[in-house]
Design an enzyme around this catalytic site. Structure first.
Site, short mmCIF file in Angstrom:
data_model
loop_
_atom_site.label_atom_id
_atom_site.label_comp_id
_atom_site.label_asym_id
_atom_site.label_seq_id
_atom_site.Cartn_x
_atom_site.Cartn_y
_atom_site.Cartn_z
N GLY A 210 42.15 33.36 49.07
CA GLY A 210 43.46 32.94 48.60
C GLY A 210 43.68 33.23 47.13
O GLY A 210 44.81 33.47 46.69
N GLU B 148 44.79 36.71 46.95
CA GLU B 148 46.17 36.78 47.44
C GLU B 148 47.16 36.31 46.38
O GLU B 148 48.27 36.84 46.26
CB GLU B 148 46.30 35.97 48.73
CG GLU B 148 45.59 36.64 49.90
CD GLU B 148 45.66 35.83 51.18
OE1 GLU B 148 46.20 36.35 52.17
OE2 GLU B 148 45.19 34.68 51.18
N ALA C 253 40.26 29.53 49.10
CA ALA C 253 40.90 28.33 49.61
C ALA C 253 39.92 27.16 49.56
O ALA C 253 38.71 27.35 49.38
CB ALA C 253 41.36 28.56 51.05
N GLU D 292 37.48 36.62 53.98
CA GLU D 292 37.75 35.62 55.03
C GLU D 292 37.02 35.90 56.34
O GLU D 292 36.68 34.97 57.07
CB GLU D 292 39.26 35.55 55.29
CG GLU D 292 40.04 34.80 54.21
CD GLU D 292 40.49 35.69 53.08
OE1 GLU D 292 41.36 35.26 52.29
OE2 GLU D 292 39.97 36.83 52.96
#
Length: 392
Positions: free
Chosen positions: A115, A118, A76, A138
């Site tokens: 992310g 993901e 992210a 994370e």
């Protein structure tokens, strides 16, 4: 909405950093957001537009998602964590991607972290280059995966492996990712071409959606052991325990319900003091590596290295410098200690000879560049001085 793309047409922009090109009926979507293709607002908007376009256009039979440069998506955009969430949020993008009736193939060309991992998990097929690395780190920023990572990963790897990976933030290489079931194939040749052909081959077939898979049967004792080991390494931190709870929920709650709980936990942890402190450390460490005012500076020439102290540490440092080709001066408090230091260094080389890592000629050339002394003025001509005195 982007206009229809004739096959072989020039790339079209879905956002400032996401473009697509139709190749043999497959929309190849490229994320180009240097330096690591972080999943910023512009990336999320571009991916959303690209998937909408693929769904709406009959000329598109499948989709490939990849990254420009050496990263797929490095995570992210951490700078956005201190601002209100800007739509579309990543869960919305991934729900659309996973729900696509047309095959979506991830061509993981480099790091796919947080992310980025993901995004790959939400694709129907994951192909990776041999250099790719994947993970959900994370917890190292005081948060947990917030876009389905705690739910999709255990459906692919099994419960124990997902607990270990997410609760510790461990990153795996392509080979291990394949062994764990995260990656379907490690591609040795042309990754993008292979992914494009795979998307074309799967066109018309029911997509394999990670979120619709059942969590494989697991031994509760093995999962408990993995959780205990992860928690032992992270005493006082909230995120690892929350990550374990959420991974466990993959076997206990319906997928949609577990996603809601995951997102709520992510948002709560994102605003916590621990997460704010770890974000500060993240940016501070990177800022500390950028020294102002040294642009154009030339490194000083080093030919002679002096080591103050010839004990275990000093001798080891001296060996490293000798192995690197430097002249070395070792200084001790007395002539006897200096001689003992020389003997200690010689013994280290004798050990290297015995193990086959060095020959007698190599030892002789190194020892010829070593001088020992019992006076500090012996270091006057040294270019670099390293202090390794025994602590009293």
């Amino acid at each position: 909405m982007a206009t229809p793309l004739p096959s072989g047409s020039p790339a079209v922009a879905f956002s400032d950093c996401v473009s697509g090109r139709l190749e043999d009926g497959v929309l190849v979507v490229v994320i180009d957001n240097p330096p690591v293709n972080a999943a910023s607002t512009a990336v999320r908007k571009g991916l959303l537009a690209a998937i909408h376009h693929a769904s709406d256009e009959d000329s598109v039979r499948g989709v490939v998602v990849t990254g420009a440069g050496r990263a797929f998506v490095g995570g992210a955009d951490i700078r956005e964590f201190d601002t209100p969430v800007v739509e579309p949020a990543l869960p919305e993008v991934l729900a659309l991607m996973e729900g696509s009736e047309k095959p979506v193939v991830a061509a993981i060309n480099g790091v796919a972290l947080g992310g980025g991992c993901e995004i790959a998990l939400a694709c129907h097929v994951r192909l990776a280059s041999a250099e790719a690395k994947l993970g959900l780190p994370e917890v190292k920023l005081g948060i947990i995966p917030g876009a389905g990572g705690t739910q999709r990963l255990p459906r692919l790897t099994g419960m124990a492996a997902a607990v270990e990976m997410i609760a510790t933030g461990r990153i795996v290489n392509a080979a291990e990712a394949h062994r764990l079931g995260i990656v379907d194939t490690v591609v040795q040749g042309d990754l993008l071409d292979t992914a494009r052909k795979e998307a074309g081959r799967l066109a018309g077939a029911p997509p394999r959606r990670s979120g619709e898979l059942r969590v494989p049967a697991f031994d509760a004792a093995v999962v408990d052991s993995a959780a205990a080991k992860a928690l032992a390494r992270s005493r006082g931190q909230a995120a690892p325990a929350e990550a374990i709870r959420l991974v466990r929920s993959a076997a206990e709650l319906p997928f949609a319900e577990a996603l809601i709980e995951e997102r709520a936990t992510f948002l709560r942890l994102r605003g916590s003091d621990q997460a704010k402190a770890l974000r500060h450390v993240f940016f501070a460490e990177r800022a500390a590596a950028k020294v102002r005012g040294i642009e154009g500076a030339e490194p000083r020439s080093v030919r002679t290295v002096a080591v103050i102290g010839a004990g275990l540490m000093g001798s080891g440092i001296a060996v490293c410098a000798l192995d690197a080709g430097y002249q070395v001066i070792c200084v001790e408090q007395t002539a006897e200690r200096a001689a003992a230091g020389r003997d200690r260094i010689a013994a280290l080389y004798d050990r290297a000879i015995a193990s086959g890592r060095l020959d007698e000629a190599g030892k002789a050339s190194r020892m010829a560049r070593l001088r020992v002394a019992d006076r500090l003025d012996a270091v006057a001509d040294a270019d670099l001085v390293i202090e390794a005195v025994f602590d009293d």
